[in-house]
Design an enzyme around this catalytic site. Structure first.
Site, PDB file in Angstrom:
ATOM      1  N   GLU A  81       0.756  -1.112   0.011  1.00 51.34           N
ATOM      2  CA  GLU A  81       0.024  -0.019   0.104  1.00 51.34           C
ATOM      3  C   GLU A  81       0.917   1.280   0.016  1.00 51.34           C
ATOM      4  O   GLU A  81       1.627   1.396   0.863  1.00 51.34           O
ATOM      5  CB  GLU A  81      -1.009  -0.025   1.286  1.00 51.34           C
ATOM      6  CG  GLU A  81      -1.862   1.170   1.030  1.00 51.34           C
ATOM      7  CD  GLU A  81      -2.799   1.080   2.307  1.00 51.34           C
ATOM      8  OE1 GLU A  81      -3.433  -0.239   2.866  1.00 51.34           O
ATOM      9  OE2 GLU A  81      -3.212   2.071   2.641  1.00 51.34           O
ATOM     10  N   LYS A 255      -7.329  -1.180  11.585  1.00 52.06           N
ATOM     11  CA  LYS A 255      -6.662  -1.621  10.391  1.00 52.06           C
ATOM     12  C   LYS A 255      -5.572  -0.554  10.011  1.00 52.06           C
ATOM     13  O   LYS A 255      -4.336  -0.905   9.470  1.00 52.06           O
ATOM     14  CB  LYS A 255      -7.783  -1.320   9.051  1.00 52.06           C
ATOM     15  CG  LYS A 255      -7.338  -2.039   7.900  1.00 52.06           C
ATOM     16  CD  LYS A 255      -6.212  -1.140   7.012  1.00 52.06           C
ATOM     17  CE  LYS A 255      -6.064  -1.656   5.689  1.00 52.06           C
ATOM     18  NZ  LYS A 255      -5.219  -0.815   4.830  1.00 52.06           N
ATOM     19  N   ASP A 271       3.811 -15.251  10.969  1.00 52.64           N
ATOM     20  CA  ASP A 271       2.621 -15.485  10.581  1.00 52.64           C
ATOM     21  C   ASP A 271       1.486 -14.171  10.713  1.00 52.64           C
ATOM     22  O   ASP A 271       1.241 -14.079  11.747  1.00 52.64           O
ATOM     23  CB  ASP A 271       2.209 -16.797  11.196  1.00 52.64           C
ATOM     24  CG  ASP A 271       0.754 -17.159  10.763  1.00 52.64           C
ATOM     25  OD1 ASP A 271      -0.079 -16.453  10.284  1.00 52.64           O
ATOM     26  OD2 ASP A 271       0.473 -18.364  11.332  1.00 52.64           O
ATOM     27  N   HIS A 368      -2.654  10.458  -0.770  1.00 53.62           N
ATOM     28  CA  HIS A 368      -2.757   9.149  -1.468  1.00 53.62           C
ATOM     29  C   HIS A 368      -2.858   9.461  -2.875  1.00 53.62           C
ATOM     30  O   HIS A 368      -2.316   8.331  -3.619  1.00 53.62           O
ATOM     31  CB  HIS A 368      -4.168   8.485  -0.965  1.00 53.62           C
ATOM     32  CG  HIS A 368      -4.052   7.507   0.118  1.00 53.62           C
ATOM     33  ND1 HIS A 368      -4.899   6.798   0.634  1.00 53.62           N
ATOM     34  CD2 HIS A 368      -2.994   7.416   0.964  1.00 53.62           C
ATOM     35  CE1 HIS A 368      -4.811   6.158   1.590  1.00 53.62           C
ATOM     36  NE2 HIS A 368      -3.571   6.251   1.556  1.00 53.62           N
TER      37      HIS A 368
HETATM   38  C1  MEV Z   1      -5.932   2.857   5.484  1.00 48.47           C
HETATM   39  O1  MEV Z   1      -5.065   1.529   4.833  1.00 48.47           O
HETATM   40  C2  MEV Z   1      -5.788   2.998   6.658  1.00 48.47           C
HETATM   41  C3  MEV Z   1      -6.796   4.105   7.329  1.00 48.47           C
HETATM   42  O2  MEV Z   1      -8.183   3.847   6.879  1.00 48.47           O
HETATM   43  C4  MEV Z   1      -6.764   3.832   8.751  1.00 48.47           C
HETATM   44  C5  MEV Z   1      -7.640   4.974   9.566  1.00 48.47           C
HETATM   45  O3  MEV Z   1      -8.645   5.171   9.090  1.00 48.47           O
HETATM   46  O4  MEV Z   1      -7.268   5.379  10.687  1.00 48.47           O
HETATM   47  C6  MEV Z   1      -6.367   5.566   6.627  1.00 48.47           C
END
Ligand code: MEV
Length: 416
Positions: A81, A255, A271, A368
């Site tokens: 990413e 995430k 893992d 991004h």
């Molecule tokens: C994207 O890979 C991760 C985010 O969505 C984390 C977040 O919203 O805190 C930017």
């Protein structure tokens, strides 16, 4: 340069970055030769898993600026990413202004579960099993004698009554610098028949738990006002509170943490599914699914704290056979599984800070889209003109393959 502050690292060529990293960590001259095409040969891959037809490479990057427990560390990250590595490095620079990440990791205790069913009397079963605990632990240790050589071994039994005649016995074992899945599964299988007999029940599953809550890592960071002003710090705390109150947001917040954690877990040949499973089960241990890193504002600093399971190995299986993983462990000068857990935790906190800082500020799309423009330029075949094509399509706001091809053709015509 022995530290982790490599100003302008991202502007260097791949060759220059390689030279800098090898010199900084005294790596052998041929280290990058071994990593050609991702490092893993298809023949070696064929020995590892079934039905292999090829290997599949990921980018391997180095995150800079990290100070962990007062020491400069380079952090290897394997991730596809865009912006994850740059964002973590930038957040580590902010954290550095406050002394960096303060980390601690529990002993390497894994839990293996032994399921018992049709137990007639749970109380009597508990008494019978615990009365034989020492013998059972010795029996478990006898099956994995090599663990004692590394200072590990089975340490405790815990009995839980799940109701409906079902019980579970937890075997705790210190796995030292191994992740330990195979060892604790072997131990559990060895003692399960005796335990079922003692409980007068039937034997069920014998398998580790990925909710490795005896093997937690904790990370704390103080970002001083000089690095993050009060309004932004307040907005980050509100973003943290949002995740603490809403599982929909907590999932995305976590995430963002796992962007950093998984990248280091993967680079080290561990893992990542096990770490993911542990992280989310731990996040869900309270009344509702919650963030594993939270942020608070103190008088002179924004303070982040993370706690999560981190079951990793540095001596076992894939970490040893994959040249990329060996490189990652060397470049980070990893001293064992607890040390690696701390690096992963710090990368997670850095990724979380970077994401919240962007989201609470200008949003993440601008950054991004700039990186996306680069990928589109690469896909258009820009090669030597990647930066120039990306710059134009980003500035125009038309980040499409067809526009990138047109810009590329114009640039090539101009240079002919
Ligand atoms: C994207 O890979 C991760 C985010 O969505 C984390 C977040 O919203 O805190 C930017």
């Amino acid at each position: 340069m022995k530290g982790s502050r490599f100003p302008g690292f991202h502007h260097l060529s791949i060759e220059e970055r390689r030279a800098l990293v090898s010199a900084a960590r005294d790596l052998p001259d041929d280290v990058f030769e071994l990593l050609r095409d991702g490092g893993l040969t298809v023949e070696r891959a064929d020995q590892l898993i079934e039905n292999v037809v090829a290997t599949f490479a990921f980018p391997l990057s180095i995150a800079t600026n990290f100070v962990i427990n007062g020491e400069d560390r380079l952090i290897p990250m394997c991730v596809e990413e865009p912006s994850v590595v740059a964002a973590a490095s930038h957040a580590a620079k902010l954290a550095r202004a406050g002394g960096g990440f303060v980390c601690e990791a529990d002993e390497s205790i894994m839990i293996a579960q032994i399921q018992l069913d049709e137990v007639p009397d749970a109380g009597a079963a508990r008494v019978a099993i615990m009365a034989r605990a020492d013998t059972l632990l010795a029996q478990a240790n006898a099956r994995v004698p090599e663990l004692a050589q590394y200072g590990g071994g089975a340490t405790a039994l815990r009995v839980r009554d799940l109701g409906e005649g079902m019980m579970v016995v937890h075997l705790h074992a210190d796995c030292a610098d191994a992740m330990g899945a195979n060892m604790v599964n072997t131990m559990a299988e060895a003692i399960a028949p005796t335990i079922a007999g003692l409980a007068r029940g039937t034997m069920g599953l014998r398998i580790l738990s990925n909710l490795a809550d005896q093997r937690l890592v904790r990370v704390r960071v103080r970002v001083p006002r000089s690095a993050i002003d009060e309004p932004l710090a307040r907005a980050i705390v509100r973003a943290s509170r949002f995740a603490e109150r809403d599982p929909y947001r907590a999932a995305t917040h976590n995430k963002g943490i796992m962007n950093g954690v998984d990248a280091v877990v993967l680079a080290s040949g561990n893992d990542f599914r096990a770490v993911e499973a542990g992280a989310h089960a731990f996040a869900a241990r309270g009344e509702r699914y919650a963030p594993i890193c939270v942020w608070r504002n103190e008088e002179d600093a924004l303070v982040g704290s993370l706690e999560m399971p981190m079951a990793l190995g540095t001596v076992s299986g894939f970490s040893r056979v994959h040249p990329g993983a060996r490189f990652a462990l060397n470049v980070a000068q990893v001293r064992g599984s607890r040390d690696l857990a701390m690096l992963c935790g710090a990368a997670g906190v850095a990724s979380n800070l970077a994401a919240l800082r962007a989201l609470a500020g200008e949003g993440i799309q601008r950054g991004h889209m700039r990186l996306h423009a680069r990928s589109v330029a690469v896909a258009a075949g820009a090669k030597e003109h990647v930066d120039a094509v990306a710059e134009v399509i980003f500035a125009e706001g038309v980040i499409t393959l067809s526009r990138a091809r047109e810009v590329l053709a114009e640039l090539r015509n101009k240079n002919d």
